[in-house]
Structures are given as structure tokens and as C-alpha cells.
Write an enzyme that holds these catalytic residues in place. Structure first.
Site, short mmCIF file in Angstrom:
data_model
loop_
_atom_site.label_atom_id
_atom_site.label_comp_id
_atom_site.label_asym_id
_atom_site.label_seq_id
_atom_site.Cartn_x
_atom_site.Cartn_y
_atom_site.Cartn_z
N GLU A 55 0.80 -1.22 0.00
CA GLU A 55 0.00 0.00 0.00
C GLU A 55 0.83 1.28 0.00
O GLU A 55 0.79 2.05 0.98
CB GLU A 55 -0.97 -0.01 1.20
CG GLU A 55 -1.87 -1.23 1.25
CD GLU A 55 -2.84 -1.22 2.44
OE1 GLU A 55 -2.64 -0.40 3.35
OE2 GLU A 55 -3.77 -2.03 2.45
N GLU B 178 -5.43 -8.56 1.01
CA GLU B 178 -6.06 -8.14 2.27
C GLU B 178 -7.53 -7.87 2.04
O GLU B 178 -7.90 -7.24 1.04
CB GLU B 178 -5.46 -6.83 2.83
CG GLU B 178 -4.15 -6.99 3.54
CD GLU B 178 -3.63 -5.66 4.10
OE1 GLU B 178 -4.43 -4.79 4.49
OE2 GLU B 178 -2.40 -5.50 4.11
O1 IFM Z 1 -4.09 -2.85 9.35
C1 IFM Z 1 -4.04 -2.36 8.04
C2 IFM Z 1 -2.88 -2.97 7.29
O2 IFM Z 1 -1.66 -2.74 7.93
C3 IFM Z 1 -2.79 -2.38 5.91
N1 IFM Z 1 -4.06 -2.45 5.22
C4 IFM Z 1 -5.23 -2.02 5.92
C5 IFM Z 1 -5.31 -2.67 7.29
C6 IFM Z 1 -6.56 -2.18 8.04
O3 IFM Z 1 -6.51 -0.81 8.21
#
Ligand code: IFM
Length: 442
Positions: free
Chosen positions: A170, A352
Site C-alpha cells: 500500500e 487483504e
Molecule cells: O491494518 C491495516 C494494514 O496494515 C494495511 N491495510 C489495511 C489494514 C486495516 O486498516
């Protein structure tokens, strides 16, 4: 007991589809004394930055409890574990390996291998060594070269223990939240910083990809990007245009250079002071072939036009998770199919997806119905995207266990396993049991 289901003929029910759970170093490890300081240590120590004034010194104490955590992962029957490497744990200030830190991860990787769990390793999940921030951090082009050096040295150490490497997790969050909005470490605020930091992050990705393809040619090497699709509040031309601008600013800004080798056209509309410092050859480095693209999705955002700032984000609609993010699974399918139309995508992994819920342990169990429903609707959304032709190979739940949720501290729980931070006891939640059952019954 709640169960997660998918249509009988779903590709997601074949053994070729990879299911996993994900974490990140700073969010779970602790073990603060045995690594260099990073920007999140400094940020946490700055009053007012973290909602509950907490830090990552202990977190889930995974640094000490990693063996039992790997047993826990194994007990969920997943195929893969996505973890990140703490750069300040494995490298010294002068850019050499810290063997003690490397050994910590070698032990983990060997344990995963022994259990036949594929390791999906992320090299940068936001914990930049503080000494590099002191030299300008991601605003300093040199940081990209430091990252490539770290990537090369570490992948040589890990050999064939790693199934997949993601360079960055990200970069939007590192660049925009960290150097423009200032709500993440290192907390810099200013429109003149965000896109410059983003460019150096993307350059770091490209340089590291070179090293990975040279020194770890058999792993799947790529990048993980997050997307919060931008929706217009209505059909009016000015609001639609504003939402498109936001989509380019927050989402396409990261995928377009990586896949197409250019920034979205809105770069021309930005004042020069806000534009990235692009040097000859940068875009070719950034846009080399990927073995996979990781996509992270949680929610969408709604925008309207705004005179001063071009776009304005409106409050999230209900239903929302505990962190205030709208639950809107159809945006996930639309995102995946739209990206597939717009770009020549490599194989995709959902790296994710998950929900924050205000969980409680009652009689030794956690009945997290909202998270369970979230997973069900989002798994269906991925399945629909696959049906529409998107080449998706895997899905990772965020997160294996509750952990340090950045500026929100420990108050927001994303785990499919509950963590009692006093005792460090882990309890698999109802959603975790349902996930296990889905994975096991393929
Ligand atoms: O916890 C975070 C993660 O580190 C990166 N993506 C989003 C998740 C939730 O906010």
C-alpha cells in the site's frame, strides 16, 4: 455454527486457489529492543498521534510467541501466510545485514516450510528505519536505493523458502497518509510532499523488483496496492468529474505507473510544486513486468465537487464496520472487473480484506457475526469477479489476529483470532472457525 459458502462450481473451491491469513511486522511483533528504531516508534512517542497512546513495543508479542502463532496458522488449515519483514530488524545503519534479525525470519520461514504453508513475504509494510527518515525518508531519492540493497541482501538469505515477495504494501498509505495528510508516520503534512514520496516509493519498488527477479527468480514477485474506489454522490457532471479526479489521485496514481509506466493525466493539472521529481528512465524502472498484483480492498468512498480542493469526501454511509468504513461489497466486484478492463493485469491475489469489529470474549468464544457476514459477502464479490473473467489466484484474510491498528492503536480489532493483550491469549473467533471450515472443505 456460522459457515462460509460459495457456489458449488466456484473456482474458489478448487485446491489451486490459495487461501491465507495476513499480518505485518510492526503490528504484531513487539521485540522492540532487538531492532533499530523505525518511524512508527517515533510517531507513537509523539503525543496525540495514536488514539489510545499505545505503541508497538510489545504488540502481540509475536517476537516471542511466533512458534505458537505458526501452530495457530496451521490449525486454520490455510495454504499460505502473508507476513512482512521488519527492515530495521534485519539491516544495520550502514546497510549491512543484521544476522540475528535475519535468523528470526529464517526460523519462521523454516517452520512454515515444515508445515507446508507458503510464505508470502512483504518487504515494506511501513516500518522505515528512523535513520533513513532522518535523511529525508521517502522524500529522499536515495531511500529507494537503500530499499533495493535491503531487498537484494534479504532475498539472497531467504533462498527458496519464500513463495512470493511483495516489494511494498500500500504505497498510497506510506505516501499520502504519511507525507501529505500526516495521520501516519512520519506525520509530514503538505501537498508538496505526497506525490514526491509516492514517486520514490514506486522507484524503490521498481529497483527492488530488479533485484528480486535476479536473485529470487523462482518466487512470485510483485507489489500490493490498496484501492478505495471513488463514487460520485450523484450523476451531475461536476460531481462525477470530481470523483474521477479522486480515483486518479488515490487509486490509479499507484497502479497506472506500475502497469502502464505513466501517471494519470491529472499530473498535468497539478502545480509544479506538487508534481513528482521524475528522472529519465524512472518510469521504465517502475513499470517492469510483475509476476502478480496484490489487491487490498476494504470499502469505497463517496465524493462531491468542491471549489477549493477539486473534490470533497462525504461521510461514509451505513452499514459501517467498527472503524467507520462502509460495508459495500459490490464495489469490490466492480473494482476488480474495472481494473481488468482498464489494465493488462498479471495474476491477481486479494492480499487483504476484512473488517474491524468491537469484539468481546464471552464464555471463551467470540461471536463476531458482523465480520462473518462481511467475509461472506466479500468472498462472493471475489467469486463474481472471477466469473466475469478476472484472473484471481488467492485470497488473504486481514488479519490473522487482532493487532496494532496504526493511528487507531489497539482499539480496532481486525483479527479472525482474538488477542487478549494482557495475557497474550489467542481465541479463534466464529469468523475464523468459519474461514477454517471453508478452507478445509474444498
Ligand atoms: O491494518 C491495516 C494494514 O496494515 C494495511 N491495510 C489495511 C489494514 C486495516 O486498516
Amino acid at each position: 455454527m456460522s459457515i462460509l459458502t460459495l457456489p458449488k462450481n466456484s473456482k474458489m473451491l478448487t485446491k489451486d486457489f490459495t487461501y491465507g491469513v495476513a499480518t505485518a511486522s510492526f503490528q504484531i511483533e513487539g521485540g522492540r529492543d532487538s531492532r533499530l528504531p523505525c518511524i512508527w516508534d517515533t510517531f507513537c512517542a509523539t503525543p496525540g498521534k495514536i488514539e489510545d497512546n499505545s505503541n508497538g513495543d510489545v504488540a502481540c508479542d509475536h517476537f516471542n510467541l511466533w512458534q505458537q502463532d505458526i501452530d495457530l496458522i496451521d490449525s486454520l488449515n490455510v495454504d499460505a501466510y502473508r507476513l512482512s519483514i521488519s527492515w530495521p530488524r534485519v539491516m544495520t545503519v550502514d546497510g549491512k545485514l543484521n544476522q540475528e534479525g535475519v535468523n528470526f525470519y529464517l526460523n519462521i520461514l523454516n517452520a512454515l516450510k515444515a508445515k507446508n504453508i507458503k510464505a508470502f513475504v512483504t518487504l515494506y509494510h511501513w516500518d522505515l528505519p528512523q535513520h533513513l527518515e532522518d535523511q529525508g525518508g521517502w522524500l529522499n531519492r536515495q531511500t529507494a536505493y537503500e530499499f533495493a540493497n535491503y531487498a537484494k541482501l534479504i532475498c539472497q538469505q531467504f533462498g527458496d523458502l519464500v513463495h512470493s515477495y511483495a516489494t511494498l504494501n500500500e504505497p498510497f498509505c506510506s505516501a499520502y497518509l504519511g507525507y501529505e495528510a500526516g495521520i501516519h508516520a512520519p506525520g509530514k503534512v503538505g501537498k508538496e510532499y505526497g506525490k514526491k514520496a509516492a514517486h520514490h516509493l514506486l522507484l524503490a519498488h521498481g529497483l527492488a523488483m530488479n533485484e528480486l527477479q535476479t536473485y529470487s527468480p523462482n518466487s512470485l514477485n510483485g507489489i500490493v496496492l490498496n484501492f478505495t474506489p471513488a463514487y460520485s454522490v450523484d450523476d451531475s457532471a461536476e460531481n462525477v468529474k470530481a470523483a474521477q479526479y479522486a480515483d486518479d489521485y488515490f487509486n490509479h496514481w499507484y497502479i497506472k505507473p506500475v502497469i502502464d509506466g505513466s501517471y494519470p493525466d491529472i499530473v498535468e493539472q497539478m502545480p509544479t510544486s506538487q508534481q513528482p521529481d521524475i528522472q529519465p528512465g524512472d518510469m521504465e524502472i517502475i513499470s517492469q513486468n510483475l509476476d502478480f498484483l496484490g489487491i487490498n480492498f476494504y470499502t469505497r468512498a463517496i465524493y462531491k465537487a468542491c471549489k477549493d480542493e477539486i473534490f470533497e469526501e462525504l461521510p461514509a454511509l451505513a452499514p459501517r464496520t467498527d472503524i467507520g468504513w462502509e460495508i459495500y461489497p459490490s464495489a469490490f466486484t466492480k473494482l476488480l472487473t474495472d481494473l481488468n478492463k482498464q489494465y493488462q493485469l498479471p495474476p491477481v491475489y486479494i492480499t487483504e480484506n476484512g473488517a474491524a469489529v468491537n469484539d468481546h470474549v464471552v464464555d471463551g468464544a467470540v461471536d463476531d457475526e458482523m465480520r462473518y457476514n462481511y467475509y461472506q459477502s466479500h468472498l462472493n464479490a471475489v467469486d463474481s469477479a472471477i466469473e466475469s473473467g478476472v484472473d484471481i489466484h488467492g485470497y488473504f484474510a486481514w488479519s490473522l489476529m487482532d493487532n496494532f491498528e496504526w493511528a487507531e492503536g489497539y482499539k480496532k480489532r481486525f483479527g479472525i483470532v482474538y488477542v487478549d493483550y494482557q495475557s497474550q491469549a489467542r481465541t479463534i473467533k466464529a469468523s475464523g472457525l468459519a474461514y477454517k471450515q471453508l478452507v478445509s472443505n474444498r
